[in-house]
Design a protein around this motif. Structure first.
Motif, PDB file in Angstrom:
ATOM      1  N   MET A  74       0.829  -1.204   0.000  1.00  9.52           N
ATOM      2  CA  MET A  74       0.000   0.000   0.000  1.00  9.52           C
ATOM      3  C   MET A  74       0.861   1.251   0.000  1.00  9.52           C
ATOM      4  O   MET A  74       0.533   2.245  -0.660  1.00  9.52           O
ATOM      5  CB  MET A  74      -0.932  -0.017   1.211  1.00  9.52           C
ATOM      6  CG  MET A  74      -2.036  -1.058   1.128  1.00  9.52           C
ATOM      7  SD  MET A  74      -2.980  -1.219   2.662  1.00  9.52           S
ATOM      8  CE  MET A  74      -3.764   0.385   2.759  1.00  9.52           C
ATOM      9  N   LEU A  78       0.850   4.313  -2.728  1.00  9.30           N
ATOM     10  CA  LEU A  78       0.774   5.729  -2.373  1.00  9.30           C
ATOM     11  C   LEU A  78       1.927   6.507  -2.987  1.00  9.30           C
ATOM     12  O   LEU A  78       1.739   7.583  -3.562  1.00  9.30           O
ATOM     13  CB  LEU A  78       0.786   5.890  -0.854  1.00  9.30           C
ATOM     14  CG  LEU A  78      -0.537   5.689  -0.121  1.00  9.30           C
ATOM     15  CD1 LEU A  78      -0.289   5.557   1.378  1.00  9.30           C
ATOM     16  CD2 LEU A  78      -1.485   6.845  -0.391  1.00  9.30           C
ATOM     17  N   ASN A  82      -0.795   5.829  -7.239  1.00  7.98           N
ATOM     18  CA  ASN A  82      -1.944   5.029  -7.663  1.00  7.98           C
ATOM     19  C   ASN A  82      -3.137   5.193  -6.724  1.00  7.98           C
ATOM     20  O   ASN A  82      -4.282   4.993  -7.121  1.00  7.98           O
ATOM     21  CB  ASN A  82      -1.556   3.548  -7.746  1.00  7.98           C
ATOM     22  CG  ASN A  82      -0.544   3.289  -8.847  1.00  7.98           C
ATOM     23  OD1 ASN A  82      -0.713   3.752  -9.972  1.00  7.98           O
ATOM     24  ND2 ASN A  82       0.521   2.584  -8.535  1.00  7.98           N
ATOM     25  N   ILE A  83      -2.863   5.483  -5.452  1.00 10.06           N
ATOM     26  CA  ILE A  83      -3.921   5.840  -4.515  1.00 10.06           C
ATOM     27  C   ILE A  83      -3.469   7.096  -3.772  1.00 10.06           C
ATOM     28  O   ILE A  83      -2.271   7.351  -3.644  1.00 10.06           O
ATOM     29  CB  ILE A  83      -4.244   4.708  -3.508  1.00 10.06           C
ATOM     30  CG1 ILE A  83      -2.997   4.291  -2.716  1.00 10.06           C
ATOM     31  CG2 ILE A  83      -4.854   3.525  -4.217  1.00 10.06           C
ATOM     32  CD1 ILE A  83      -3.272   3.230  -1.668  1.00 10.06           C
ATOM     33  N   SER A  84      -4.421   7.864  -3.296  1.00  8.14           N
ATOM     34  CA  SER A  84      -4.100   9.144  -2.666  1.00  8.14           C
ATOM     35  C   SER A  84      -4.246   9.071  -1.155  1.00  8.14           C
ATOM     36  O   SER A  84      -4.815   8.125  -0.601  1.00  8.14           O
ATOM     37  CB  SER A  84      -5.020  10.239  -3.217  1.00  8.14           C
ATOM     38  OG  SER A  84      -6.343  10.033  -2.749  1.00  8.14           O
ATOM     39  N   ASP A  87      -7.809   8.856  -0.393  1.00  2.07           N
ATOM     40  CA  ASP A  87      -8.315   7.482  -0.532  1.00  2.07           C
ATOM     41  C   ASP A  87      -8.033   6.688   0.733  1.00  2.07           C
ATOM     42  O   ASP A  87      -8.885   5.943   1.226  1.00  2.07           O
ATOM     43  CB  ASP A  87      -7.646   6.775  -1.719  1.00  2.07           C
ATOM     44  CG  ASP A  87      -8.005   7.391  -3.053  1.00  2.07           C
ATOM     45  OD1 ASP A  87      -9.105   7.959  -3.173  1.00  2.07           O
ATOM     46  OD2 ASP A  87      -7.180   7.286  -3.981  1.00  2.07           O
ATOM     47  N   THR A  91     -10.951   5.190   3.296  1.00  8.99           N
ATOM     48  CA  THR A  91     -10.987   3.767   3.657  1.00  8.99           C
ATOM     49  C   THR A  91     -10.897   3.599   5.163  1.00  8.99           C
ATOM     50  O   THR A  91     -11.598   2.765   5.759  1.00  8.99           O
ATOM     51  CB  THR A  91      -9.826   3.017   2.981  1.00  8.99           C
ATOM     52  OG1 THR A  91      -9.912   3.196   1.562  1.00  8.99           O
ATOM     53  CG2 THR A  91      -9.865   1.534   3.310  1.00  8.99           C
ATOM     54  N   SER A 226       0.591  12.240  -0.361  1.00  9.71           N
ATOM     55  CA  SER A 226       0.228  11.103  -1.204  1.00  9.71           C
ATOM     56  C   SER A 226       1.426  10.665  -2.008  1.00  9.71           C
ATOM     57  O   SER A 226       2.472  11.284  -1.961  1.00  9.71           O
ATOM     58  CB  SER A 226      -0.909  11.482  -2.150  1.00  9.71           C
ATOM     59  OG  SER A 226      -0.541  12.556  -2.979  1.00  9.71           O
TER      60      SER A 226
END
Length: 226
Positions: A74, A78, A82-84, A87, A91, A226
């Motif tokens: 993960m 970050l 790819n994910i912020s 995000d 979650t 991020s």
């Protein structure tokens, strides 16, 4: 080769602590070259499925799993964008609601005592001016809370997210206030009363506040959120 060893674990032919056959035997058994065996073992090690130990008594051993592999993956997502950070926090908010509900249903007196002890330690760190230790204790609270659900899989997810949050706090710095401590003390009151709605509302308020705090802190620093 990797999938075949995974299948052997799933089917119960290999269990945590078992030692895999030597590379030569695996090569013959699986019908692949020894280089392919080595690459496969390294991939399994990176996935946290096997532990490669050197020496005469070493070899490839099946592990019990490494939850930190999830948080490492993960963190890579970050870092690569790819994910912020948003995000991650969304979650965290959604999982926190589920965790609180299960804690209210499943927690024992020992679980409640562990949560109370964590908040007491965080309070002591704050009053002694040990802000970094206070922040670590505040994040650890989520691990203790997840354990109180008595759902190991949910605990893995929550610990992975807590590891990412810990990474950001160590980069950006600690929240100097005691708002989270006060929130935790109110949360404990709600948990003692088994009031899930009040506990969820309290947790959400603090998570949203902390999210905004670190986003603002990131804007004023050279470390992106991020």
């Amino acid at each position: 080769m990797v999938e075949r060893i995974r299948a052997m674990i799933v089917e119960g032919h290999l269990k945590p602590g078992d030692k895999l056959p030597p590379e030569r035997d695996l090569s013959v058994r699986l019908g692949v070259g020894r280089n392919a065996v080595r690459e496969g073992l390294r991939a399994l090690e990176q996935a946290g499925i096997v532990d490669l130990r050197p020496g005469k008594t070493g070899g490839a051993f099946v592990t019990s799993g490494r939850p930190n592999v999830i948080s490492e993956n993960m963190r890579d997502l970050l870092s690569l964008g790819n994910i912020s950070f948003d995000d991650l926090w969304e979650t965290r908010l959604l999982l926190a609601d589920v965790v609180i509900r299960l804690v209210v249903e499943n927690m024992t007196d020992e679980d409640l005592a562990a949560l109370e002890a964590n908040v007491a330690r965080a309070r002591l760190h704050y009053e002694s001016g040990r802000l970094r230790e206070k922040s670590r204790c505040n994040i650890e609270f989520h691990d203790v809370l997840a354990a109180a659900t008595h759902n190991p899989l949910l605990g893995v997810f929550m610990t992975s997210i807590a590891d990412l949050v810990r990474h950001f706090t160590e980069q950006l710095g600690s929240d100097p206030g005691q708002e989270t401590l006060r929130s935790r003390e109110r949360l404990l009151v709600a948990l003692r009363a088994r009031n899930g709605d009040a506990a969820i509302a309290e947790m959400r308020r603090d998570l949203i506040r902390v999210h905004e705090f670190y986003k603002n802190l990131a804007r004023s620093s050279s470390v992106p959120p991020s």
